[in-house]
Design a protein around this motif. Structure first.
Motif, PDB file in Angstrom:
ATOM      1  N   PHE A  37      30.452  -4.113  -8.644  1.00  0.00           N
ATOM      2  CA  PHE A  37      29.661  -4.464  -9.822  1.00  0.00           C
ATOM      3  C   PHE A  37      30.307  -5.611 -10.598  1.00  0.00           C
ATOM      4  CE2 PHE A  37      29.036  -3.803 -14.405  1.00  0.00           C
ATOM      5  CZ  PHE A  37      27.681  -4.066 -14.473  1.00  0.00           C
ATOM      6  N   LEU A  38      31.646  -5.552 -10.796  1.00  0.00           N
ATOM      7  CA  LEU A  38      32.327  -6.608 -11.549  1.00  0.00           C
ATOM      8  C   LEU A  38      32.252  -7.950 -10.843  1.00  0.00           C
ATOM      9  CD1 LEU A  38      35.423  -4.520 -12.664  1.00  0.00           C
ATOM     10  CD2 LEU A  38      33.578  -5.318 -14.129  1.00  0.00           C
ATOM     11  N   GLU A  42      30.472 -11.438 -12.235  1.00  0.00           N
ATOM     12  CA  GLU A  42      31.113 -12.752 -12.252  1.00  0.00           C
ATOM     13  C   GLU A  42      30.189 -13.805 -11.643  1.00  0.00           C
ATOM     14  OE1 GLU A  42      34.821 -12.405 -10.278  1.00  0.00           O
ATOM     15  OE2 GLU A  42      35.496 -10.731 -11.540  1.00  0.00           O
ATOM     16  N   HIS A  43      29.537 -13.474 -10.520  1.00  0.00           N
ATOM     17  CA  HIS A  43      28.597 -14.412  -9.908  1.00  0.00           C
ATOM     18  C   HIS A  43      27.425 -14.708 -10.835  1.00  0.00           C
ATOM     19  CE1 HIS A  43      30.368 -14.877  -5.950  1.00  0.00           C
ATOM     20  NE2 HIS A  43      30.594 -13.555  -5.888  1.00  0.00           N
ATOM     21  N   ILE A  44      26.983 -13.700 -11.579  1.00  0.00           N
ATOM     22  CA  ILE A  44      25.856 -13.901 -12.508  1.00  0.00           C
ATOM     23  C   ILE A  44      26.264 -14.862 -13.618  1.00  0.00           C
ATOM     24  CG2 ILE A  44      24.460 -12.744 -14.257  1.00  0.00           C
ATOM     25  CD1 ILE A  44      24.404 -10.311 -12.321  1.00  0.00           C
ATOM     26  N   PHE A  45      27.468 -14.691 -14.187  1.00  0.00           N
ATOM     27  CA  PHE A  45      27.910 -15.545 -15.291  1.00  0.00           C
ATOM     28  C   PHE A  45      28.230 -16.965 -14.817  1.00  0.00           C
ATOM     29  CE2 PHE A  45      28.675 -11.577 -17.657  1.00  0.00           C
ATOM     30  CZ  PHE A  45      28.141 -11.952 -18.882  1.00  0.00           C
ATOM     31  N   TYR A  46      28.600 -17.139 -13.526  1.00  0.00           N
ATOM     32  CA  TYR A  46      28.908 -18.467 -13.016  1.00  0.00           C
ATOM     33  C   TYR A  46      27.759 -19.065 -12.187  1.00  0.00           C
ATOM     34  CZ  TYR A  46      33.706 -18.514 -14.596  1.00  0.00           C
ATOM     35  OH  TYR A  46      34.821 -18.565 -15.373  1.00  0.00           O
ATOM     36  N   ARG A  97      36.815 -11.616 -16.975  1.00  0.00           N
ATOM     37  CA  ARG A  97      36.976 -10.348 -16.261  1.00  0.00           C
ATOM     38  C   ARG A  97      37.537  -9.259 -17.178  1.00  0.00           C
ATOM     39  NH1 ARG A  97      39.738 -12.888 -10.793  1.00  0.00           N
ATOM     40  NH2 ARG A  97      37.810 -13.653  -9.834  1.00  0.00           N
ATOM     41  N   GLY A  98      38.523  -9.616 -17.993  1.00  0.00           N
ATOM     42  CA  GLY A  98      39.057  -8.643 -18.941  1.00  0.00           C
ATOM     43  C   GLY A  98      38.013  -8.184 -19.942  1.00  0.00           C
ATOM     44  N   TRP A  99      37.164  -9.137 -20.405  1.00  0.00           N
ATOM     45  CA  TRP A  99      36.092  -8.767 -21.345  1.00  0.00           C
ATOM     46  C   TRP A  99      35.100  -7.804 -20.704  1.00  0.00           C
ATOM     47  CZ3 TRP A  99      30.793 -10.134 -21.063  1.00  0.00           C
ATOM     48  CH2 TRP A  99      30.048  -9.785 -22.170  1.00  0.00           C
ATOM     49  N   LEU A 100      34.728  -8.006 -19.428  1.00  0.00           N
ATOM     50  CA  LEU A 100      33.807  -7.100 -18.739  1.00  0.00           C
ATOM     51  C   LEU A 100      34.394  -5.691 -18.652  1.00  0.00           C
ATOM     52  CD1 LEU A 100      32.590  -9.387 -15.819  1.00  0.00           C
ATOM     53  CD2 LEU A 100      31.167  -8.485 -17.655  1.00  0.00           C
ATOM     54  N   ALA A 103      34.437  -4.081 -22.219  1.00  0.00           N
ATOM     55  CA  ALA A 103      33.075  -3.749 -22.659  1.00  0.00           C
ATOM     56  C   ALA A 103      32.574  -2.488 -21.967  1.00  0.00           C
ATOM     57  CB  ALA A 103      32.145  -4.924 -22.384  1.00  0.00           C
ATOM     58  N   LEU A 104      32.902  -2.317 -20.674  1.00  0.00           N
ATOM     59  CA  LEU A 104      32.530  -1.073 -19.976  1.00  0.00           C
ATOM     60  C   LEU A 104      33.252   0.119 -20.572  1.00  0.00           C
ATOM     61  CD1 LEU A 104      32.436  -2.196 -16.243  1.00  0.00           C
ATOM     62  CD2 LEU A 104      30.522  -1.292 -17.562  1.00  0.00           C
ATOM     63  N   MET A 105      34.519  -0.055 -20.960  1.00  0.00           N
ATOM     64  CA  MET A 105      35.248   1.051 -21.581  1.00  0.00           C
ATOM     65  C   MET A 105      34.666   1.406 -22.955  1.00  0.00           C
ATOM     66  SD  MET A 105      39.117  -0.067 -20.541  1.00  0.00           S
ATOM     67  CE  MET A 105      39.946   1.214 -21.457  1.00  0.00           C
ATOM     68  N   GLN A 106      34.163   0.417 -23.689  1.00  0.00           N
ATOM     69  CA  GLN A 106      33.525   0.674 -24.976  1.00  0.00           C
ATOM     70  C   GLN A 106      32.089   1.173 -24.854  1.00  0.00           C
ATOM     71  OE1 GLN A 106      33.771  -2.913 -27.284  1.00  0.00           O
ATOM     72  NE2 GLN A 106      35.646  -2.260 -28.301  1.00  0.00           N
ATOM     73  N   LYS A 107      31.487   1.109 -23.653  1.00  0.00           N
ATOM     74  CA  LYS A 107      30.084   1.490 -23.417  1.00  0.00           C
ATOM     75  C   LYS A 107      29.135   0.592 -24.210  1.00  0.00           C
ATOM     76  CE  LYS A 107      31.289   6.338 -22.645  1.00  0.00           C
ATOM     77  NZ  LYS A 107      31.013   7.739 -23.014  1.00  0.00           N
ATOM     78  N   LYS A 108      29.470  -0.707 -24.313  1.00  0.00           N
ATOM     79  CA  LYS A 108      28.655  -1.646 -25.094  1.00  0.00           C
ATOM     80  C   LYS A 108      28.399  -2.942 -24.334  1.00  0.00           C
ATOM     81  CE  LYS A 108      29.854  -0.003 -29.706  1.00  0.00           C
ATOM     82  NZ  LYS A 108      30.364  -0.373 -31.038  1.00  0.00           N
ATOM     83  N   LEU A 109      28.443  -2.884 -22.991  1.00  0.00           N
ATOM     84  CA  LEU A 109      28.208  -4.108 -22.212  1.00  0.00           C
ATOM     85  C   LEU A 109      26.776  -4.586 -22.361  1.00  0.00           C
ATOM     86  CD1 LEU A 109      29.246  -6.177 -20.196  1.00  0.00           C
ATOM     87  CD2 LEU A 109      28.660  -4.599 -18.359  1.00  0.00           C
TER      88      LEU A 109
END
Length: 580
Positions: A37-38, A42-46, A97-100, A103-109
Motif C-alpha cells: 500500500f505504501l 508513493e507512485h500516486i504522489f509522484y 514516506r514518514g508522513w504516510l 498519518a496511518l498511525m493517527q488514523k487521519k490519512l
C-alpha cells in the motif's frame, strides 16, 4: 496509468481490511500488504510530476505541498514538525514516506488527503500536470477508499528505517480464499506489468532530463569562472586606491599637528579666564551645599513615611489573613444553617398535619355539643359524677392553657419547637380520648337520667359553663390558626432559601474525578492529549481538560486556596456569585 493505480490500490485495501479480521497478525513495518500500500501511495504522489528546472533551489514535490498545508490543521502541523526533527530523513521522498506512516498511525490519512484536494488549485497546480491522478476526479474516489483504513491500529518504527531509498516495486498479490477471484487477480497483474513498463519509461525520461541538467550546470560553472577573473581585476584596482588613501592620511596628520599647537595656545588663555571665574564658583558651591543639606533632611522625612507605610502594609496583610479565617467560619455556619433548615422543614410538615387533626377534632366537638344540648333534659342522675369529671377537666384546661402559652413562645425558637409541639399534641390527644370515654359513659347512663329529673337545674348551670369554655376553646383555635398562617408564610420563604441552598450544594459537592486512562481528548475543545498538551482535572466538575481550557483558578468551599477550574465552571460560579 491512473486506472491501473486505482485498481491496484482497491485490491490492496480490500486485502488489508480482510486481514484485519485476524488479530494475531500485527500491522507494523513487516506487514507485506501495508508495504504494498505504501509503495502504491508513493507512485500516486509522484504520478505526472512536472519537471521544473530550478537553479540553486530545492525542487518542488508533494512534500513541499504538505509543508505549506501544515498551517490548516494542528495535528498535521505536529506530524510535519516531528518529521523535520528526524535527522536521519533528508530527502523529500523519505519525508513523504514518514508522513504516510505517521498519518496511518493517527488514523487521519483520508482527512489529510481531502485537505490536499481542497487546496489543489493553490498548492498542486504548479507541481502536477493536468492529466495527473492528483488533479483528476479519480483522486476523490481514492480519498473515499482511504476512509476504510481509519479502523486499523498501525504501529510503525520510523526512526530506525532507511526511508531515503528509491521507490520500490509493487509486490505480487495472491488470493487463496476463493477460486472465482483468480481471473480478476490475473487481470490486475497484467495491468500491473503494463504499469511497471510505463514506470521504467518515465525513469528513463527522468535520466535524460538529469543529463540535460548536468550540461546546464557545466555551462553555469564556466560563467562563474569568468566572474571570478573579473573579481580579481577589481581587487587589484582596490589595492591601488588603498595606497593613495595612505598618502592622504600622512598629509592629514601633518595638518592635525599644526592644529594641536594652535589649540594649546587657546588652552593657556582659557586657564587665565578659569582662575578668574573660580572665585564665583566657590560662592555657588556654598549655595549648593545648603540646598544639599535641605534635600538630605527631606529624604529622612520621606524614609520615615516609607517605614510607616510598610507597617501599614503589614497590618493589611494580617487583616487579609483574618478575613480568610472569617470566610472559612462563615462557610461552616452555612453548613449548620442548612441542617437547621432541614429540621424546620420537618417541623413545619408535622405542624400542618397537627393542624388538620385539630380542625377535625374541632368539628367533632361541635357535633357532640349539639347532641349534648338535646340530651341535657335526661342527665339528672349523673350530676355528681359530672362534677368530679369537670374538676378534672378544669385542671386539664389549666394545663392546656400553660401549654398554649409555651407554644406561643416556642414559635420564635426553632430549636425547641419539635419537643414542645409533641408534648402539647399528646396532652390534647389524651384530653380528646377522655372526652370520648365520657360521652360513651353518658350514652350508657341516658336511660338512668330519664328517671332522675330532680337535678335538672344543676345540669343547666353546668351546660352554661360548658358553653363558656367552648367559646374560650374557639378563641384559642383562632389564635392557633393565625399562628399557622404566619408559619405558612415563613415556610414559603424557607422553601425558597432551601432550594437555593440545594443548588449551591450541587456546585460545592466534591466532584468525582474522571479516569486518566479512559479520556484521551479534552472535554471542551476535543483536542488530543500529547506530551506538549497535558491533562488537568477541574476541581469543581472532575472532568479532564487541557491547559488552555482550564487556565483559571477560583476559591471553592472544599479547598483552602484557589484551585484550577474549567471555563464552563468558572462562568457558572461567577454568575452565582453575582446573583447572590
Amino acid at each position: 496509468e491512473r486506472t491501473n493505480l486505482l485498481t491496484i490500490c482497491k485490491l490492496v485495501i480490500k486485502k488489508i481490511l480482510s486481514s484485519s479480521l485476524n488479530p494475531s497478525i500485527p500491522f507494523d513495518n513487516d506487514h507485506p500488504l501495508l508495504k504494498q500500500f505504501l509503495i502504491i501511495m508513493e507512485h500516486i504522489f509522484y504520478n505526472r510530476l512536472r519537471e521544473v528546472k530550478v537553479f540553486l533551489r530545492e525542487k518542488k514535490s508533494a512534500w513541499s505541498a504538505i509543508e505549506q498545508l501544515a498551517g490548516e490543521s494542528t495535528d498535521l502541523n505536529e506530524v510535519v514538525i516531528s518529521i523535520k526533527e528526524m535527522n536521519d530523513i533528508r530527502s523529500p521522498l523519505g519525508r513523504l514516506r514518514g508522513w504516510l506512516r505517521l498519518a496511518l498511525m493517527q488514523k487521519k490519512l483520508s482527512e489529510y488527503f481531502v485537505l490536499l484536494l481542497q487546496h489543489k488549485d493553490d498548492l498542486l497546480r504548479d507541481i502536477y500536470d493536468e492529466d495527473s491522478l492528483m488533479m483528476c476526479e479519480d483522486a476523490l474516489q481514492l480519498s473515499g477508499l482511504l476512509v476504510g483504513l481509519n479502523c486499523l491500529d498501525c504501529t510503525f518504527v520510523v526512526k530506525q528505517c532507511n526511508l531515503d531509498d528509491e521507490v520500490g516495486s509493487v509486490f505480487h498479490l495472491s488470493n487463496r480464499d476463493a477460486n472465482d477471484a483468480d481471473k480478476q487477480i490475473v487481470a490486475s497483474l497484467l495491468s500491473q506489468k503494463q504499469y511497471m513498463e510505463e514506470v521504467n519509461r518515465n525513469q528513463r525520461s527522468t535520466i535524460d532530463n538529469l543529463n540535460q541538467k548536468l550540461e546546464v550546470l557545466s555551462s553555469s560553472n564556466i560563467l562563474l569562472n569568468e566572474e571570478m577573473n573579473d573579481a580579481k581585476c577589481n581587487i587589484i584596482k582596490l589595492q591601488e586606491e588603498n595606497t593613495r588613501l595612505k598618502h592622504q592620511v600622512v598629509l592629514d596628520l601633518e595638518n592635525h599637528s599644526n592644529q594641536m599647537k594652535n589649540v594649546e595656545n587657546d588652552m593657556e588663555i582659557e586657564r587665565k579666564t578659569y582662575l578668574q571665574s573660580q572665585m564665583g564658583l566657590d560662592q555657588l558651591y556654598l549655595d549648593a551645599q545648603k540646598n544639599f543639606n535641605e534635600e538630605v533632611h527631606l529624604r529622612l522625612e520621606i524614609e520615615k513615611e516609607l517605614s510607616h507605610q510598610i507597617s501599614l502594609k503589614q497590618e493589611m496583610e494580617v487583616g487579609m489573613k483574618l478575613l480568610e479565617t472569617d470566610v472559612h467560619k462563615k462557610q461552616d455556619l452555612i453548613v449548620s444553617l442548612r441542617k437547621q433548615l432541614e429540621d424546620i422543614k420537618s417541623i413545619n410538615v408535622k405542624l400542618s398535619d397537627d393542624n388538620k387533626e385539630l380542625e377535625s377534632m374541632h368539628t367533632h366537638k361541635v357535633d357532640m355539643l349539639t347532641k349534648l344540648e338535646f340530651k341535657c333534659s335526661q342527665m339528672c342522675s349523673a350530676i355528681k359524677d359530672l362534677e368530679n369529671e369537670m374538676e378534672a377537666q378544669k385542671s386539664n384546661k389549666v394545663h392546656s392553657v400553660e401549654t398554649m402559652k409555651q407554644y406561643e413562645q416556642q414559635i420564635y425558637e426553632h430549636e425547641n419547637l419539635k419537643l414542645s409541639l409533641e408534648t402539647s399534641l399528646k396532652n390534647e390527644k389524651d384530653h380528646n380520648a377522655m372526652l370520648v370515654r365520657t360521652l360513651e359513659e353518658e350514652r350508657k347512663k341516658m336511660v338512668e337520667v330519664q328517671m332522675q329529673l330532680q337535678f335538672m337545674n344543676k345540669i343547666k348551670q353546668e351546660n352554661e359553663s360548658l358553653k363558656i369554655k367552648l367559646k374560650e376553646l374557639e378563641v384559642r383555635c383562632m389564635e392557633q390558626e393565625d399562628a399557622l398562617t404566619e408559619l405558612g408564610s415563613h415556610l414559603i420563604h424557607t422553601k425558597l432559601k432551601v432550594e437555593n441552598m440545594k443548588e449551591e450544594q450541587l456546585v460545592t459537592k466534591d466532584a468525582q474525578w474522571a479516569d486518566d486512562k479512559e479520556i484521551t481528548n479534552c472535554t471542551q475543545c476535543q483536542k488530543q492529549f500529547s506530551v506538549s498538551r497535558r491533562k488537568h482535572h477541574c476541581r469543581n466538575c472532575g472532568e479532564i481538560f487541557c491547559n488552555d481550557c482550564s487556565n483559571t483558578k477560583m476559591p471553592l468551599p472544599s479547598y483552602a486556596k484557589p484551585v484550577r477550574v474549567c471555563d464552563a465552571c468558572c462562568t457558572k460560579l461567577l454568575k452565582k456569585s453575582c446573583t447572590s
